[in-house]
Design a protein around this motif. Structure first.
Motif, PDB file in Angstrom:
ATOM      1  N   ALA A   1       3.965  -5.138 -10.757  1.00  0.00           N
ATOM      2  CA  ALA A   1       3.238  -4.179 -11.592  1.00  0.00           C
ATOM      3  C   ALA A   1       2.475  -3.222 -10.676  1.00  0.00           C
ATOM      4  CB  ALA A   1       2.267  -4.875 -12.538  1.00  0.00           C
ATOM      5  N   TYR A   2       2.418  -1.952 -11.069  1.00  0.00           N
ATOM      6  CA  TYR A   2       1.643  -0.971 -10.324  1.00  0.00           C
ATOM      7  C   TYR A   2       0.166  -1.294 -10.516  1.00  0.00           C
ATOM      8  CZ  TYR A   2      -0.173   3.428  -8.576  1.00  0.00           C
ATOM      9  OH  TYR A   2      -0.860   4.375  -7.851  1.00  0.00           O
ATOM     10  N   GLY A   3      -0.578  -1.382  -9.405  1.00  0.00           N
ATOM     11  CA  GLY A   3      -1.971  -1.792  -9.531  1.00  0.00           C
ATOM     12  C   GLY A   3      -2.954  -1.040  -8.668  1.00  0.00           C
ATOM     13  N   LYS A   4      -2.544   0.070  -8.060  1.00  0.00           N
ATOM     14  CA  LYS A   4      -3.455   0.787  -7.166  1.00  0.00           C
ATOM     15  C   LYS A   4      -4.704   1.235  -7.923  1.00  0.00           C
ATOM     16  CE  LYS A   4      -3.685   4.432  -3.739  1.00  0.00           C
ATOM     17  NZ  LYS A   4      -2.907   5.425  -2.991  1.00  0.00           N
ATOM     18  N   GLY A   5      -5.875   0.777  -7.436  1.00  0.00           N
ATOM     19  CA  GLY A   5      -7.144   1.151  -8.040  1.00  0.00           C
ATOM     20  C   GLY A   5      -7.474   0.424  -9.332  1.00  0.00           C
ATOM     21  N   HIS A   6      -6.738  -0.654  -9.658  1.00  0.00           N
ATOM     22  CA  HIS A   6      -6.962  -1.385 -10.907  1.00  0.00           C
ATOM     23  C   HIS A   6      -7.169  -2.869 -10.635  1.00  0.00           C
ATOM     24  CE1 HIS A   6      -5.761   2.085 -13.256  1.00  0.00           C
ATOM     25  NE2 HIS A   6      -4.665   2.172 -12.532  1.00  0.00           N
ATOM     26  N   CYS A   7      -7.946  -3.496 -11.487  1.00  0.00           N
ATOM     27  CA  CYS A   7      -8.065  -4.954 -11.483  1.00  0.00           C
ATOM     28  C   CYS A   7      -6.752  -5.530 -12.008  1.00  0.00           C
ATOM     29  CB  CYS A   7      -9.183  -5.409 -12.406  1.00  0.00           C
ATOM     30  SG  CYS A   7     -10.811  -4.785 -11.971  1.00  0.00           S
ATOM     31  N   VAL A   8      -6.402  -6.725 -11.552  1.00  0.00           N
ATOM     32  CA  VAL A   8      -5.186  -7.368 -12.032  1.00  0.00           C
ATOM     33  C   VAL A   8      -5.481  -8.788 -12.494  1.00  0.00           C
ATOM     34  CG1 VAL A   8      -3.599  -5.966 -10.658  1.00  0.00           C
ATOM     35  CG2 VAL A   8      -4.499  -8.069  -9.690  1.00  0.00           C
ATOM     36  N   ASP A   9      -4.725  -9.231 -13.477  1.00  0.00           N
ATOM     37  CA  ASP A   9      -4.733 -10.610 -13.940  1.00  0.00           C
ATOM     38  C   ASP A   9      -3.371 -11.186 -13.556  1.00  0.00           C
ATOM     39  OD1 ASP A   9      -7.166  -9.925 -15.091  1.00  0.00           O
ATOM     40  OD2 ASP A   9      -6.316  -9.688 -17.090  1.00  0.00           O
TER      41      ASP A   9
ATOM     42  N   SER B   1       0.818  -1.220   0.000  1.00  0.00           N
ATOM     43  CA  SER B   1       0.000   0.000   0.000  1.00  0.00           C
ATOM     44  C   SER B   1       0.850   1.269   0.000  1.00  0.00           C
ATOM     45  CB  SER B   1      -0.963   0.004   1.189  1.00  0.00           C
ATOM     46  OG  SER B   1      -0.244  -0.051   2.403  1.00  0.00           O
ATOM     47  N   ALA B   2       2.087   1.177   0.416  1.00  0.00           N
ATOM     48  CA  ALA B   2       2.957   2.357   0.431  1.00  0.00           C
ATOM     49  C   ALA B   2       3.354   2.802  -0.979  1.00  0.00           C
ATOM     50  CB  ALA B   2       4.209   2.082   1.263  1.00  0.00           C
ATOM     51  N   ASN B   3       3.512   1.842  -1.904  1.00  0.00           N
ATOM     52  CA  ASN B   3       3.930   2.218  -3.263  1.00  0.00           C
ATOM     53  C   ASN B   3       2.907   1.842  -4.342  1.00  0.00           C
ATOM     54  OD1 ASN B   3       4.320  -0.539  -3.715  1.00  0.00           O
ATOM     55  ND2 ASN B   3       6.540  -0.433  -3.478  1.00  0.00           N
ATOM     56  N   GLY B   4       1.799   1.191  -3.964  1.00  0.00           N
ATOM     57  CA  GLY B   4       0.745   0.855  -4.919  1.00  0.00           C
ATOM     58  C   GLY B   4       1.096  -0.275  -5.871  1.00  0.00           C
TER      59      GLY B   4
ATOM     60  N   SER C   1       6.681 -20.754 -13.438  1.00  0.00           N
ATOM     61  CA  SER C   1       6.462 -19.394 -13.932  1.00  0.00           C
ATOM     62  C   SER C   1       5.597 -18.617 -12.959  1.00  0.00           C
ATOM     63  CB  SER C   1       5.787 -19.418 -15.305  1.00  0.00           C
ATOM     64  OG  SER C   1       4.456 -19.891 -15.197  1.00  0.00           O
ATOM     65  N   THR C   2       5.642 -17.308 -13.109  1.00  0.00           N
ATOM     66  CA  THR C   2       4.750 -16.404 -12.405  1.00  0.00           C
ATOM     67  C   THR C   2       4.577 -15.173 -13.277  1.00  0.00           C
ATOM     68  OG1 THR C   2       4.247 -15.516 -10.205  1.00  0.00           O
ATOM     69  CG2 THR C   2       6.458 -15.093 -11.051  1.00  0.00           C
ATOM     70  N   TRP C   3       3.392 -14.578 -13.276  1.00  0.00           N
ATOM     71  CA  TRP C   3       3.157 -13.410 -14.132  1.00  0.00           C
ATOM     72  C   TRP C   3       2.052 -12.529 -13.566  1.00  0.00           C
ATOM     73  CZ3 TRP C   3      -1.746 -12.892 -16.184  1.00  0.00           C
ATOM     74  CH2 TRP C   3      -2.540 -14.056 -16.201  1.00  0.00           C
ATOM     75  N   ILE C   4       2.055 -11.261 -13.983  1.00  0.00           N
ATOM     76  CA  ILE C   4       1.017 -10.308 -13.613  1.00  0.00           C
ATOM     77  C   ILE C   4       0.776  -9.383 -14.793  1.00  0.00           C
ATOM     78  CG2 ILE C   4       2.700  -8.734 -12.539  1.00  0.00           C
ATOM     79  CD1 ILE C   4       0.381  -8.016 -10.521  1.00  0.00           C
ATOM     80  N   TYR C   5      -0.491  -8.981 -14.961  1.00  0.00           N
ATOM     81  CA  TYR C   5      -0.872  -8.070 -16.039  1.00  0.00           C
ATOM     82  C   TYR C   5      -1.974  -7.144 -15.520  1.00  0.00           C
ATOM     83  CZ  TYR C   5      -2.791  -6.382 -20.448  1.00  0.00           C
ATOM     84  OH  TYR C   5      -3.239  -5.588 -21.466  1.00  0.00           O
TER      85      TYR C   5
ATOM     86  N   ASP D   1      -1.888  -1.588 -19.131  1.00  0.00           N
ATOM     87  CA  ASP D   1      -1.077  -2.414 -20.029  1.00  0.00           C
ATOM     88  C   ASP D   1       0.311  -2.717 -19.448  1.00  0.00           C
ATOM     89  OD1 ASP D   1      -0.985  -3.956 -22.331  1.00  0.00           O
ATOM     90  OD2 ASP D   1      -0.021  -2.384 -23.506  1.00  0.00           O
ATOM     91  N   GLN D   2       0.418  -2.761 -18.118  1.00  0.00           N
ATOM     92  CA  GLN D   2       1.665  -3.133 -17.466  1.00  0.00           C
ATOM     93  C   GLN D   2       1.699  -4.638 -17.259  1.00  0.00           C
ATOM     94  OE1 GLN D   2       3.129  -1.155 -13.994  1.00  0.00           O
ATOM     95  NE2 GLN D   2       1.829   0.628 -14.378  1.00  0.00           N
ATOM     96  N   ALA D   3       2.869  -5.209 -17.474  1.00  0.00           N
ATOM     97  CA  ALA D   3       3.015  -6.650 -17.293  1.00  0.00           C
ATOM     98  C   ALA D   3       4.432  -6.970 -16.832  1.00  0.00           C
ATOM     99  CB  ALA D   3       2.714  -7.384 -18.586  1.00  0.00           C
TER     100      ALA D   3
END
Length: 149
Positions: A112-120, A64-67, A85-89, A94-96
């Motif tokens: 990946a920066y994800g503050k306020g966004h859905c993540v896959d 939460s400090a850096n999102g 493997s491991t992955w995030i999108y 469009d960050q991955a």
């Protein structure tokens, strides 16, 4: 650039397939008892997880400090190196990020920066793959897929 779920799923599965067959990275080493926080760093808290069959777990953590989100796949029992493997999108930005190779204990971290966004996000161990889409979106329901190749 926004993707539909089917295009995202196809891309994620392709990335996992490449990762599972390429396996060029050096093995990661970790003592038994490795945690997502040890892999991702201080300040990251686990916000979601998914079993990778009986072989281990893929974790989604958030700072939460850096999102930023971090994903890591950790084996239940470290041993001989296997494809992992491991992955995030983050579709809205469009960050991955991803990590794949032949590892003894864990794959990752992937950030990946994800503050306020859905993540896959997702991961694999040996021939078992997990993919989670639309995750951590408040009231929206995520979609989980686990399969073997």
């Amino acid at each position: 650039m926004r993707f539909t779920r089917s295009a995202l799923a196809a891309g994620a599965l392709a990335a996992l397939s490449v990762g599972a067959t390429t396996a060029l990275a050096a093995p990661a080493s970790a003592a038994p008892g490795t945690t997502p926080q040890k892999v991702c760093g201080s300040g990251y808290q686990t916000v979601n997880s998914a079993p990778v069959g009986t072989l281990g777990t893929v974790y989604l953590t958030y700072n939460s400090a850096n999102g930023r989100n971090c994903v890591t796949t950790i084996r239940s029992t470290p041993g001989t190196a296997v494809d992992m493997s491991t992955w995030i999108y983050v579709p809205e930005t469009d960050q991955a990020d991803q990590d794949y190779g032949s590892y003894t204990s864990y794959a990752g971290p992937a950030y990946a920066y994800g503050k306020g966004h859905c993540v896959d996000w997702g991961g694999s161990i040996d021939n078992v793959y997990v993919q989670i889409s639309g995750s951590n979106c408040g009231s929206l329901k995520e979609h989980r897929v686990t399969f073997t190749r």
